[in-house]
Scaffold this active site. Structure first.
Site, short mmCIF file in Angstrom:
data_model
loop_
_atom_site.label_atom_id
_atom_site.label_comp_id
_atom_site.label_asym_id
_atom_site.label_seq_id
_atom_site.Cartn_x
_atom_site.Cartn_y
_atom_site.Cartn_z
N LYS A 166 52.99 107.64 75.41
CA LYS A 166 52.08 106.49 75.25
C LYS A 166 51.51 106.04 76.59
O LYS A 166 50.30 105.84 76.73
CB LYS A 166 52.82 105.30 74.61
CG LYS A 166 53.28 105.56 73.19
CD LYS A 166 53.95 104.33 72.59
CE LYS A 166 55.23 103.94 73.31
NZ LYS A 166 56.30 104.93 73.26
N THR A 167 52.40 105.89 77.57
CA THR A 167 51.92 105.43 78.87
C THR A 167 51.02 106.49 79.50
O THR A 167 50.01 106.20 80.12
CB THR A 167 53.11 105.09 79.78
OG1 THR A 167 53.91 104.12 79.12
CG2 THR A 167 52.64 104.51 81.10
N ASP B 164 50.02 98.10 77.64
CA ASP B 164 51.20 98.94 77.41
C ASP B 164 52.31 98.04 76.85
O ASP B 164 52.31 96.84 77.09
CB ASP B 164 51.65 99.57 78.75
CG ASP B 164 52.52 100.80 78.52
OD1 ASP B 164 52.84 101.12 77.35
OD2 ASP B 164 52.90 101.46 79.52
N GLU B 165 53.24 98.61 76.13
CA GLU B 165 54.38 97.86 75.56
C GLU B 165 53.88 96.66 74.73
O GLU B 165 54.39 95.55 74.85
CB GLU B 165 55.31 97.35 76.68
CG GLU B 165 55.72 98.39 77.70
CD GLU B 165 56.91 99.23 77.25
OE1 GLU B 165 57.37 99.06 76.11
OE2 GLU B 165 57.34 100.07 78.05
N GLN C 180 61.06 99.49 70.01
CA GLN C 180 61.45 99.10 71.36
C GLN C 180 61.13 97.63 71.64
O GLN C 180 61.02 97.22 72.80
CB GLN C 180 60.76 99.99 72.39
CG GLN C 180 61.24 101.42 72.34
CD GLN C 180 60.67 102.26 73.47
OE1 GLN C 180 61.02 102.09 74.62
NE2 GLN C 180 59.75 103.14 73.14
N ARG D 4 65.98 106.51 77.72
CA ARG D 4 65.58 106.64 79.13
C ARG D 4 66.04 107.97 79.71
O ARG D 4 65.57 108.43 80.74
CB ARG D 4 66.19 105.52 80.01
CG ARG D 4 65.81 104.08 79.68
CD ARG D 4 64.35 103.89 79.56
NE ARG D 4 63.95 103.95 78.16
CZ ARG D 4 62.72 104.20 77.75
NH1 ARG D 4 61.76 104.41 78.60
NH2 ARG D 4 62.42 104.26 76.47
P1 ATP Z 1 58.27 104.82 76.47
O1 ATP Z 1 58.21 104.52 75.01
O2 ATP Z 1 59.67 105.01 76.94
O3 ATP Z 1 57.45 103.89 77.29
P2 ATP Z 1 56.08 106.70 76.54
O4 ATP Z 1 55.72 106.95 75.13
O5 ATP Z 1 55.24 105.74 77.29
O6 ATP Z 1 57.62 106.28 76.63
P3 ATP Z 1 55.60 108.47 78.73
O7 ATP Z 1 56.41 107.79 79.73
O8 ATP Z 1 54.13 108.38 78.80
O9 ATP Z 1 56.12 108.08 77.26
O10 ATP Z 1 55.98 110.01 78.69
C1 ATP Z 1 57.32 110.47 78.65
C2 ATP Z 1 57.48 111.73 79.48
O11 ATP Z 1 56.86 112.83 78.85
C3 ATP Z 1 56.85 111.60 80.85
O12 ATP Z 1 57.62 112.30 81.78
C4 ATP Z 1 55.50 112.30 80.64
O13 ATP Z 1 54.99 112.78 81.85
C5 ATP Z 1 55.86 113.41 79.68
N1 ATP Z 1 54.75 113.83 78.82
C6 ATP Z 1 54.02 113.05 78.02
N2 ATP Z 1 53.10 113.78 77.34
C7 ATP Z 1 53.25 115.06 77.73
C8 ATP Z 1 52.59 116.30 77.40
N3 ATP Z 1 51.58 116.36 76.53
N4 ATP Z 1 53.03 117.40 78.02
C9 ATP Z 1 54.04 117.35 78.90
N5 ATP Z 1 54.69 116.24 79.26
C10 ATP Z 1 54.31 115.09 78.68
MG MG Z 2 55.71 103.92 78.24
#
Ligand code: ATP
Ligand code: MG
Length: 720
Positions: free
Chosen positions: A35-36, A220-221, A251, A606
């Site tokens: 997402k981020t 975000d969040e 979350q 995490r």
């Molecule tokens: P959270 O809910 O904990 O905030 P998130 O959904 O925001 O998580 P991110 O932090 O954006 O998730 O991504 C999680 C991990 O996966 C990061 O290390 C990111 O770089 C990696 N990642 C995300 N998308 C891809 C992708 N398409 N290919 C490879 N790695 C990815």
């Molecule tokens: Mg995130």
């Protein structure tokens, strides 16, 4: 134009979200699904492909650390500076807007932000001034009430005079508090948000300006926004549908602080043409970690429901360690950290996560004694230490004489012969005349009212502040801080304080000079604020950023709450015990219990490669020994995903002195932590051993029968 860098590292769903035309969008997805990443890449896409100017980007994240990371990631992707983008926390951005438009927001130019400890102090004073009994009207409860009102957008004057006696009294304090803050130019955290909402709502021209300026608003969040934050976002994007939010209902962990999960539903109602995108692949964690987290969160009833998958492979099982007490727990964790580092891992890849700040001490001590660099987020933050707040209070008074909280703090620190009586006189006069303490002091000095000694002291203090503020006008920020440290007498005060604490306080004052020297008003300062103002706001808003550098290789310690959005290769979730996690008060309330479970989900997700869960079978809390049960969350993980670690043998080796609580480490019959069996009580663990020979007794925590002291000669315990 080459934008492969922006869209190549994305899967199909992520790419769809990043490249979609400008419209309201909701990305709803589980932890670690990117997402981020989507949010950052979307900003990059809009700038590079859609041609949106950088200064039209507004992005809100939850912590300062996350905001900094976001900037770095955009800079890496695009090779441009992010200085003109508005990226920050709700509080940080609100502060910025209020500085720009202080007058329209009905605030003095010199307004100062106060943290929650300052806020509590102000409330205490009001409770005293209103002659209310603190026992019946606990200031902390009032603080809670006031902040909750503000989070919902409510002013004291909005409420009807009806309601019961209790409510009317609370509102009366709220009202008095508002008046004090207005008179003294103090703004608490909740006020920042409420004030900025009112500013936009009541000034159509201003609102129009920002609506035009911010072509795209990103959050975000989103699941953790509260009523007033969402209302502000709606105002900013009214009629334009340019709100892009990402979040995860599983979350949502700030319900206790006013966050409204309903905002996700409301978003879907309010932005009729929104697009909903779901992401299902997790890129962060191994299969075992993800499956365990999925299982735990599936126990919650209130959820939108989604499953995450990964193709990362199972990885290691989740490790569970039952420590026999909290020292053993810390010992175990630090041993594992050493092993990780010996195998070539970095310390910065490791996080120790706990439910409440007070749990960090045990780990800090152990890390310190083994010379392992670490960094604690939150806790008693640098800017919250007494000596730092004293120095800041001088600086704040230089910026705003009417800052009563600061005035009270340093009027007699260091001691300058102003007794309680003199200070009470100032308070009374201020109350009577409805002026600030500073103005009241000036009146007293003029009228020659207080005793000659008090008058001289008071005039001396006021003169000091005036002089400091005039003489340091042209100096660099850090020189100002240096002069304040010296001339305020604080340096002398701590030099002459006995013991290590004085030394430490002096070091912290020096650290404050360093902080000022390194202080870089990250954002472009369009508001022409003085560096001092920016620095003071930074001190009030920033969390624990002074301990070590972000980039230093140190172990990261933080609460589960502050770990949101972050990721670490190796994660320890410690204190996994009923009463600690889930917290005592939450166990019987289904809504709160589910929030605790979401927090557990946040913690587990995490971890990228390895997750350790630890708990102590005996824990000293407030000087009393407790024998908690392991957390129910552990039992919610399928047993086949867990591997129990036993380290008992090595703990009890001579040369591993964990015996700091005064009991024997070893008896010739049993070791601490050893599992034993008893004919009547069943299986248990040895917690303590006392006495010699025939007098030797052991304290045992039996699984069924609870904790018992037994004489070893008679008990006929069997080693298991
Ligand atoms: P959270 O809910 O904990 O905030 P998130 O959904 O925001 O998580 P991110 O932090 O954006 O998730 O991504 C999680 C991990 O996966 C990061 O290390 C990111 O770089 C990696 N990642 C995300 N998308 C891809 C992708 N398409 N290919 C490879 N790695 C990815
Ligand atoms: Mg995130």
């Amino acid at each position: 134009m080459d934008f492969t860098k922006i869209i190549e590292p994305l899967n199909d769903a992520q790419r769809a979200a990043v490249t979609a035309p400008n419209r309201a969008m909701l990305v709803l997805a589980g932890a670690g699904s990117g997402k981020t990443r989507v949010l950052v890449h979307r900003i990059a896409w809009q700038i590079q492909v859609e041609g949106i100017p950088a200064h039209s980007i507004l992005a809100v994240t939850f912590t300062n650390k996350a905001a900094r990371e976001m900037r770095q990631r955009i800079e890496q992707l695009l090779n441009i500076s992010t200085h003109t983008m508005w990226i920050g926390t709700f509080h940080g951005l609100a502060h910025r807007l209020l500085r720009r438009h202080a007058n329209a927001a009905k605030l003095p130019d010199t307004f100062q932000v106060m943290d929650s400890a300052d806020q509590l102090r102000v409330i205490k004073r009001i409770v005293a001034a209103m002659n209310l009994d603190e026992g019946r009207w606990p200031p902390k409860q009032i603080q809670w009430f006031i902040n909750a009102q503000k989070d919902e957008g409510k002013r004291a004057r909005h409420q009807l005079e009806s309601g019961d006696f209790y409510l009317r009294q609370m509102l009366a304090v709220y009202k008095a508090y508002e008046e004090t803050c207005d008179r003294t130019g103090l703004v608490d955290f909740a006020e920042l948000l409420l004030r900025v909402h009112e500013l936009m709502r009541d000034n159509p021209d201003l609102l129009d300006f920002y609506q035009r300026r911010f072509l795209q608003v990103h959050v975000d969040e989103f699941q953790d926004t509260n009523t007033i934050q969402y209302a502000w976002l709606r105002l900013l994007t009214e009629g334009k549908d340019n709100l892009f939010v990402v979040g995860d209902d599983d979350q949502s962990i700030y319900g206790w602080r006013g966050a409204r999960i309903e905002n996700i539903f409301n978003f879907q109602k309010h932005y009729k043409n929104h697009e909903l995108i779901k992401l299902e692949q997790n890129y962060r964690s191994t299969g075992n970690i993800l499956n365990a987290a999925n299982k735990v969160i599936s126990m919650n009833e209130a959820r939108m429901g989604k499953e995450l998958w990964t193709n990362a492979g199972d990885g290691e099982p989740i490790s569970l360690y039952a420590a026999f007490n909290e020292l053993d727990e810390a010992y175990f964790v630090v041993e594992r950290i050493k092993a990780w580092v010996n195998e070539g891992g970095l310390r910065s890849e490791i996080a120790i996560l706990y439910r409440s700040n007070a749990q960090s001490r045990q780990f800090e001590e152990k890390l310190m004694s083994t010379g392992t660099p670490y960094r604690v987020y939150g806790g008693l933050r640098f800017f919250e230490r007494a000596e730092i707040k004293n120095a800041l209070a001088y600086l704040r008074l230089m910026a705003n004489r009417h800052d009563d909280a600061s005035f009270e703090r340093v009027i007699n620190t260091p001691a300058r012969g102003l007794g309680a009586k003199a200070i009470e006189d100032i308070r009374l006069l201020a109350k009577e005349q409805e002026v600030s303490l500073w103005q009241a002091s000036a009146l007293l000095v003029e009228q020659k009212a207080p005793s000659p000694r008090a008058r001289t002291a008071l005039a001396g203090f006021m003169d000091l502040i005036e002089r400091l503020s005039q003489e340091t006008g042209e100096l660099e920020l850090y020189q100002k801080v240096e002069l304040v440290n010296e001339h305020s007498g604080l340096v002398y005060l701590y030099q002459t304080e006995k013991g290590d604490r004085g030394e430490e306080k002096l070091e912290n004052l020096v650290e404050l000079i360093n902080a000022a020297r390194l202080f870089d008003a990250e954002q472009e300062n369009e508001e022409n604020l003085s560096e001092l103002d920016l620095f003071l706001a930074h001190a009030a808003l920033e969390a624990g950023d002074m301990q070590g550098d972000d980039f230093d290789d140190c172990v990261q310690l933080m609460t589960l709450h502050s770990a949101k959005g972050l990721e670490f290769k190796l994660v320890f979730m410690v204190g996994m015990e009923e009463g600690l996690f889930p917290a005592q008060q939450s166990a019987d309330d289904i809504i709160r219990l589910e929030e605790e479970r979401r927090l557990c989900y946040v913690g587990m997700t995490r971890a990228m490669r390895q997750l350790y869960l630890t708990y102590a079978e005996s824990r000293r809390i407030y000087g009393r020994e407790n024998y908690p049960k392991s957390s129910r969350f552990i039992r919610e993980i399928p047993p086949e995903l867990i591997q129990e670690v036993r380290l008992r043998g090595s703990i009890n080796r001579p040369g591993n002195p964990i015996n700091t609580t005064g009991f024997k480490v070893q008896s010739h019959r049993f070791n601490l932590g050893q599992r034993v069996g008893h004919a009547k009580f069943g299986e248990g663990v040895v917690l303590q051993i006392e006495g010699e020979g025939a007098q030797e007794r052991a304290q045992i925590n039996f699984k069924q029968a609870g904790v018992k002291w037994l004489m070893l000669n008679y008990a006929q315990l069997e080693a298991l």
